[in-house]
Design a protein around this motif. Structure first.
Motif, mmCIF file in Angstrom:
data_model
loop_
_atom_site.group_PDB
_atom_site.id
_atom_site.type_symbol
_atom_site.label_atom_id
_atom_site.label_comp_id
_atom_site.label_asym_id
_atom_site.label_seq_id
_atom_site.Cartn_x
_atom_site.Cartn_y
_atom_site.Cartn_z
ATOM 1 N N TYR A 416 -23.995 -26.550 28.147
ATOM 2 C CA TYR A 416 -24.672 -26.477 26.890
ATOM 3 C C TYR A 416 -25.494 -27.708 26.812
ATOM 4 C CZ TYR A 416 -21.526 -22.523 26.342
ATOM 5 O OH TYR A 416 -21.153 -21.432 26.360
ATOM 6 N N ARG A 461 -29.530 -25.697 19.350
ATOM 7 C CA ARG A 461 -28.499 -24.672 19.159
ATOM 8 C C ARG A 461 -27.272 -24.910 20.330
ATOM 9 N NH1 ARG A 461 -27.182 -20.192 22.088
ATOM 10 N NH2 ARG A 461 -29.116 -20.410 23.295
ATOM 11 N N LYS A 464 -25.092 -27.751 19.353
ATOM 12 C CA LYS A 464 -24.031 -27.391 18.433
ATOM 13 C C LYS A 464 -23.052 -26.606 18.953
ATOM 14 C CE LYS A 464 -27.131 -27.609 14.446
ATOM 15 N NZ LYS A 464 -27.860 -26.755 13.341
ATOM 16 N N LEU A 465 -23.560 -25.745 19.766
ATOM 17 C CA LEU A 465 -22.607 -24.834 20.597
ATOM 18 C C LEU A 465 -21.402 -25.745 21.667
ATOM 19 C CD1 LEU A 465 -21.148 -22.065 20.952
ATOM 20 C CD2 LEU A 465 -22.993 -21.743 22.648
ATOM 21 N N ALA A 467 -20.970 -28.683 20.933
ATOM 22 C CA ALA A 467 -19.954 -29.832 20.036
ATOM 23 C C ALA A 467 -18.816 -29.102 19.829
ATOM 24 C CB ALA A 467 -20.759 -30.359 19.049
ATOM 25 N N TRP A 468 -19.036 -27.787 19.318
ATOM 26 C CA TRP A 468 -17.916 -27.101 18.626
ATOM 27 C C TRP A 468 -17.238 -26.528 19.592
ATOM 28 C CZ3 TRP A 468 -16.295 -26.620 13.808
ATOM 29 C CH2 TRP A 468 -17.340 -27.037 12.928
ATOM 30 N N SER A 469 -17.536 -26.097 20.897
ATOM 31 C CA SER A 469 -16.653 -26.050 22.070
ATOM 32 C C SER A 469 -15.890 -27.065 22.473
ATOM 33 C CB SER A 469 -17.733 -25.336 23.277
ATOM 34 O OG SER A 469 -18.243 -24.263 22.866
ATOM 35 N N THR A 471 -14.850 -29.431 20.562
ATOM 36 C CA THR A 471 -13.920 -29.622 19.613
ATOM 37 C C THR A 471 -13.058 -28.885 19.625
ATOM 38 O OG1 THR A 471 -15.829 -30.642 18.208
ATOM 39 C CG2 THR A 471 -13.758 -29.975 16.934
ATOM 40 N N MET A 472 -13.100 -27.686 19.851
ATOM 41 C CA MET A 472 -12.044 -26.579 19.709
ATOM 42 C C MET A 472 -10.938 -26.801 21.037
ATOM 43 S SD MET A 472 -12.494 -24.917 17.136
ATOM 44 C CE MET A 472 -10.979 -23.580 17.468
#
Length: 505
Positions: A416, A461, A464-465, A467-469, A471-472
């Motif tokens: 990503y 996009r 951001k995807l 970063a969230w991935s 983090t999770m």
């Protein structure tokens, strides 16, 4: 003064997060003749190295321990679940090995995708993992060889453990490490051939266990599956606990990734080699476990020698020699797998300036890092000779956890938020290697504002995807580790309460 301190801190932070170009490890034309590893490995060689390094002697013991304590007859399902988890990690290694085909394995991938600080940590974690694992494997050869000589007391003095000044030394382990080190110095093709021969003997022993056990099971009606507690004797919790335990029996496919620079066609052979190796291991583990827990009820399995005792219970005492031969060859294959990646990781770190250039030297004759191989072999031989590293062998899992986690994070970053210098897959049509933005028809979009704006939005996009991935993933790891730690603490506290109650009584 404060400005200088802030500038120094900023420079130090930039050094920790700076990333390496994919082609940074590629030797220049001036050093190509002396600094290039030999590209001689084929798909068959990769499968032999992967299977040999993965199928260790642990399977000959792990079957009894896990079945008795966690799974019962459902041990086969635990091996399947553990194999699925290993396959997910193997896919990550396969993709990175294709896109970054250089020596260093997880160290190289983290340096390219994350930064120098994390790469330095992973490099030393891998060295710790392979060193302790190799020393522990070497010290396990003598007890297994004792079966051929009729007991530990009848071993030749050069192979038996001795006590010197209160220290139990193992000369046989040190000799074995020296022999394998000398073999690895002859060349990667010769090493892979020896690994293939040793692995063939080990697989032949496992095939014998499967066929002979299946014959006995069909003859006796599989008494191990007729227990009153049912197939899932310990429930789902026991099944998952067994899967977590047997997962470590699949560790070894990552060693294949460390030889990426020596593969003839890494883009094609690396994914196939890793995938085939993991598939073979999953099939063999499941068949062996299905046979053994079917021959003997899980509560009657010997935790130390489950397979040998299972055949001995049916009057096949002679089978112990075949099983022991498989265990000894499995140990030798695991030792080769533990020594092969270390010189290449040291070489990659030396290329990047994190270690002395001594470790980056490659022999002109054999085209392998001979100096690093000798240094690695000497250190492991000393550990295996003087120290019982069985208590420290648990630290191997720490290096494995770190490397697998970082590789998974590297995949997210690579997928990503790809660095501009990385080679993209054909599906990444937004960019090419030179950084020029292209559309689906591979025409430059620099002069087309609308498409250029779409490219910018797509990059945001993807960031951001990613970063969230990430983090999770990190949050999930934290939750799982916390849950495991809490369960372990509760068990320890419960054991302490029982001990106190017993003392009072």
């Amino acid at each position: 003064m404060m400005n200088n301190g802030g500038h120094n801190s900023s420079a130090a932070f930039r050094c920790l997060v700076r990333r390496k170009r994919v082609d940074a490890a590629t030797p220049t034309k001036q050093t190509l003749a002396t600094q290039q590893l030999a590209r001689k490995l084929s798909l068959f060689d990769l499968v032999a190295i992967g299977v040999g390094a993965t199928i260790g002697a642990g399977v000959y013991i792990l079957v009894g321990t896990v079945a008795r304590e966690h799974t019962g007859p459902s041990l086969t399902v635990s091996f399947f679940i553990g194999g699925l988890a290993a396959a997910l990690s193997a896919f990550c290694y396969a993709e990175l090995a294709c896109r970054c085909p250089s020596a260093g394995s997880a160290y190289h991938y983290s340096y390219v995708c994350i930064g120098e600080g994390v790469a330095w940590l992973i490099g030393w974690a891998l060295i710790l993992e392979y060193t302790l694992g190799g020393a522990a494997v070497a010290r396990g050869v003598a007890p297994n060889l004792a079966s051929f000589f009729g007991g530990v007391d009848k071993l030749p003095s050069i192979l038996a453990r001795q006590t010197i000044f209160g220290i139990v030394v193992d000369p046989g382990a040190a000799i074995l490490v020296v022999i394998i080190t000398a073999l690895l110095c002859t060349g990667i093709k010769e090493s892979s051939l020896a690994q293939a021969i040793i692995t063939t003997v080990n697989i032949s022993a496992l095939v014998f266990i499967i066929l002979a056990g299946a014959y006995l099971g069909c003859k006796t009606g599989w008494p191990g599956y007729e227990v009153s507690s049912g197939y899932f004797s310990f429930g789902i919790n026991g099944l998952l606990a067994g899967s977590a335990t047997v997962f470590f029996s699949y560790i070894g496919f990552d060693i294949v990734a460390s030889t990426a620079e020596e593969v003839k066609n890494p883009q094609r052979d690396m994914p196939l080699g890793i995938g085939i190796a993991v598939s073979i291991c999953v099939i063999l583990y499941m068949l062996v476990s299905a046979v053994i827990v079917g021959l003997v009820p899980y509560y009657a399995l010997d935790p130390d020698t489950p397979i040998s005792s299972a055949f001995a219970g049916y009057g096949m005492e002679w089978a112990v020699y075949i099983i022991t031969a498989g265990a000894v060859t499995a140990l030798c294959a695991s030792l080769i797998g533990a020594i092969i990646p270390q010189p290449r990781i040291l070489m990659a770190m030396a290329r990047d300036g994190l270690l002395p250039s001594f470790f980056s030297d490659i022999s002109r004759h054999t085209q392998v890092p001979v100096k690093g191989t000798i240094a690695t072999g000497i250190f492991i031989a000393i550990l295996a000779f003087f120290m019982d590293v069985s208590q420290l062998a648990g630290m191997v899992s720490v290096g494995t956890l770190l490397s697998f986690t970082v590789v998974a994070l590297s995949i997210l970053i690579l997928r990503y938020v790809p660095p501009d210098e990385l080679p993209f897959l054909p599906s990444d049509q937004q960019s090419n290697v030179s950084g020029q933005h292209l559309d689906a028809f591979e025409t430059d979009v620099a002069g087309r504002p609308l498409l250029q704006s779409d490219v910018v939005q797509d990059k945001l996009r993807r960031r951001k995807l990613a970063a969230w991935s990430i983090t999770m993933v990190c949050f999930g790891i934290l939750v799982v580790v916390a849950a495991i730690s809490t369960e372990g603490l509760s068990r320890c506290s419960g054991g302490a309460r029982n001990f106190t109650k017993g003392v009072q009584e």
